[in-house]
Design an enzyme around this catalytic site. Structure first.
Site, PDB file in Angstrom:
ATOM      1  N   ASP A  77       0.909  -1.417  -0.030  1.00  0.00           N
ATOM      2  CA  ASP A  77      -0.214  -0.014   0.058  1.00  0.00           C
ATOM      3  C   ASP A  77       0.891   1.192  -0.044  1.00  0.00           C
ATOM      4  O   ASP A  77       2.078   1.166   0.234  1.00  0.00           O
ATOM      5  CB  ASP A  77      -0.897  -0.053   1.221  1.00  0.00           C
ATOM      6  CG  ASP A  77       0.055  -0.049   2.556  1.00  0.00           C
ATOM      7  OD1 ASP A  77       0.470   1.083   2.730  1.00  0.00           O
ATOM      8  OD2 ASP A  77      -0.431  -0.727   3.439  1.00  0.00           O
ATOM      9  N   HIS A  89      13.985   1.910  12.932  1.00  0.00           N
ATOM     10  CA  HIS A  89      15.359   1.995  12.063  1.00  0.00           C
ATOM     11  C   HIS A  89      15.185   2.948  10.930  1.00  0.00           C
ATOM     12  O   HIS A  89      16.004   3.921  10.729  1.00  0.00           O
ATOM     13  CB  HIS A  89      15.503   0.514  11.461  1.00  0.00           C
ATOM     14  CG  HIS A  89      17.060   0.297  11.146  1.00  0.00           C
ATOM     15  ND1 HIS A  89      17.191   0.647   9.427  1.00  0.00           N
ATOM     16  CD2 HIS A  89      18.241   0.081  11.419  1.00  0.00           C
ATOM     17  CE1 HIS A  89      18.388   0.388   9.376  1.00  0.00           C
ATOM     18  NE2 HIS A  89      19.188   0.205  10.267  1.00  0.00           N
ATOM     19  N   ASN A 143      15.264  24.499  14.580  1.00  0.00           N
ATOM     20  CA  ASN A 143      13.874  24.526  15.057  1.00  0.00           C
ATOM     21  C   ASN A 143      13.916  24.023  16.469  1.00  0.00           C
ATOM     22  O   ASN A 143      12.711  23.751  17.016  1.00  0.00           O
ATOM     23  CB  ASN A 143      12.959  23.460  14.253  1.00  0.00           C
ATOM     24  CG  ASN A 143      13.665  22.157  14.641  1.00  0.00           C
ATOM     25  OD1 ASN A 143      14.507  21.776  15.094  1.00  0.00           O
ATOM     26  ND2 ASN A 143      12.909  21.064  13.700  1.00  0.00           N
ATOM     27  N   ASN A 187      27.277  -5.564   9.491  1.00  0.00           N
ATOM     28  CA  ASN A 187      27.557  -5.388  10.925  1.00  0.00           C
ATOM     29  C   ASN A 187      28.370  -6.800  11.218  1.00  0.00           C
ATOM     30  O   ASN A 187      28.346  -7.053  12.641  1.00  0.00           O
ATOM     31  CB  ASN A 187      26.538  -5.073  11.797  1.00  0.00           C
ATOM     32  CG  ASN A 187      26.171  -3.700  11.343  1.00  0.00           C
ATOM     33  OD1 ASN A 187      26.673  -2.978  10.827  1.00  0.00           O
ATOM     34  ND2 ASN A 187      24.780  -3.411  11.689  1.00  0.00           N
ATOM     35  N   SER A 208      24.478   0.839   9.416  1.00  0.00           N
ATOM     36  CA  SER A 208      23.216   1.555   8.867  1.00  0.00           C
ATOM     37  C   SER A 208      23.046   2.947   9.270  1.00  0.00           C
ATOM     38  O   SER A 208      22.576   3.988   8.513  1.00  0.00           O
ATOM     39  CB  SER A 208      22.116   0.820   9.540  1.00  0.00           C
ATOM     40  OG  SER A 208      21.844  -0.507   8.971  1.00  0.00           O
TER      41      SER A 208
END
Length: 383
Positions: free
Chosen positions: A152, A161, A175, A250, A320
């Site tokens: 979808d 993650h 901000n 990793n 990552s």
């Protein structure tokens, strides 16, 4: 059988020193004073009038700036006489709450790159667990994407993650909230190919890569690793205009070893850019994969603070986390030169690294990402 994969501003002008002056002198005279008489007395000539009342730029006829300054300053009709100086734009320091904890940005010198680019106009695909588009630090940064797990258009993140990766690339800055992305002017397209446990199928990853390529995304971040699949190599090869920035993995393994290699990192296609993780001293992270032929460069990957699901923030370790630093700098560079090809973009990132001796024999460049150098390179003469 389907094979699962484990996810692994405001600017101020700062005057340079007087020595940086190019030989011109700014003169402000008393109201009603004769500009021609002042120039004749000091033996200077007009360069141009200035958009300041009673002011102009002059230069000494004989090139002697010090003598001309002395003559002008001795003239009662002169209010100001000073050498013109070089100035540069510099971004103000971010006021984001966790900026002081974001050592990775300092490690790659990204503050200097922000003087040159913020990534505006570039969109980065994030193939991951989805992205929490409603996160306070990603508001307006996330465009429509696709969920290849649920099939979808709503690529929401049930793991955290993907949101962490997206924040490192393009979290809003200045901000007063949490963090700032490497390229806060860029946008994110979330492509969910990993489920809420952080696992997924290579078929879905290949589909996400195909979607990104067909959509014309020039940069894709894939902070994931898995086994070799021909379909993935085929898709990457079919979209040469997309730079796939991918994690090394990793497992502290050598990706040059076919029996231990992690993919897509070890794919041979030139539009793959594989990233290892370094610590704050530019040592290879204890968990990071490496490879003299398969891994291109390193980036910060330990204790990386970024956005997380539940409108929160978290520090994580992993290749990552290193990968989106490189994808973010790629966005800065591409924004600085949108006409650059994929090979030129990869060249700018890999040819400008800072030497990292710990990566000798561990990556093709033996270096760590340098953000401003990459952006400067893409703006210069390209191969």
């Amino acid at each position: 059988m389907r094979i699962p994969v484990l996810l692994v501003a405001l600017c101020l002008l700062v005057p340079a020193s007087a020595q940086a002056a190019v030989g011109d002198i700014i003169v402000i005279r008393e109201p009603g004073a004769d500009a021609r008489a002042i120039r004749a007395e000091a033996d200077v000539e007009l360069v141009k009038p200035l958009a300041v009342e009673h002011a102009e730029l002059v230069e000494p006829r004989d090139g002697d700036v010090e003598q001309a300054l002395a003559e002008l300053r001795a003239d009662d009709d002169v209010v100001v006489a000073e050498p013109d100086a070089v100035a540069k734009a510099t971004a103000v320091a971010p006021n984001d709450a966790f900026f002081s904890l974001m050592w990775g940005l300092r490690n790659i010198l990204v503050g200097d790159a922000w003087d040159l680019s913020d990534g505006r106009g570039v969109t980065v695909g994030v193939v991951d667990t989805g992205v929490e588009a409603g996160h306070e630090d990603l508001a307006g940064q996330v465009l429509d994407g696709y969920d290849f797990v649920s099939r979808d258009p709503y690529a929401q993140d049930g793991n955290g993650h993907g949101t962490h990766v997206a924040g490192t690339i393009a979290a809003l800055g200045h901000n007063r909230l949490g963090v700032i992305g490497v390229a806060s002017g860029a946008k994110i397209v979330p492509l969910r190919a990993l489920d809420d446990s952080g696992h997924g199928y290579m078929s879905d990853i290949a589909a996400a890569f195909e979607y990104a390529g067909k959509r014309g995304l020039r940069i894709v971040n894939a902070s994931l690793s898995g086994p070799y699949m021909k379909v993935l190599e085929t898709v990457v090869a079919s979209h040469p205009n997309t730079l796939f920035v991918v994690a090394a993995g990793n497992d502290a393994a050598d990706n040059d070893d076919p029996d231990a290699a992690s993919y897509p990192c070890a794919l041979p296609q030139p539009n793959i850019l594989c990233v290892a993780a370094n610590d704050s001293l530019d040592n290879i992270a204890y968990f990071s994969n490496y490879g003299e032929r398969s891994v291109d460069l390193s980036a910060p990957g330990m204790g990386i603070r970024s956005t997380y699901r539940g409108n929160s923030y978290r520090s994580l370790n992993g290749t990552s986390m290193a990968t989106p630093h490189v994808a973010g700098v790629a966005a800065l560079a591409l924004a600085a030169n949108p006409a650059a090809t994929t090979s030129q973009l990869k060249w700018a990132l890999t040819s400008t690294v800072d030497a990292a001796p710990a990566f000798r024999g561990k990556s093709t460049t033996a270096g760590r990402l340098n953000a401003p150098a990459a952006v400067e390179a893409i703006k210069g003469a390209l191969p």
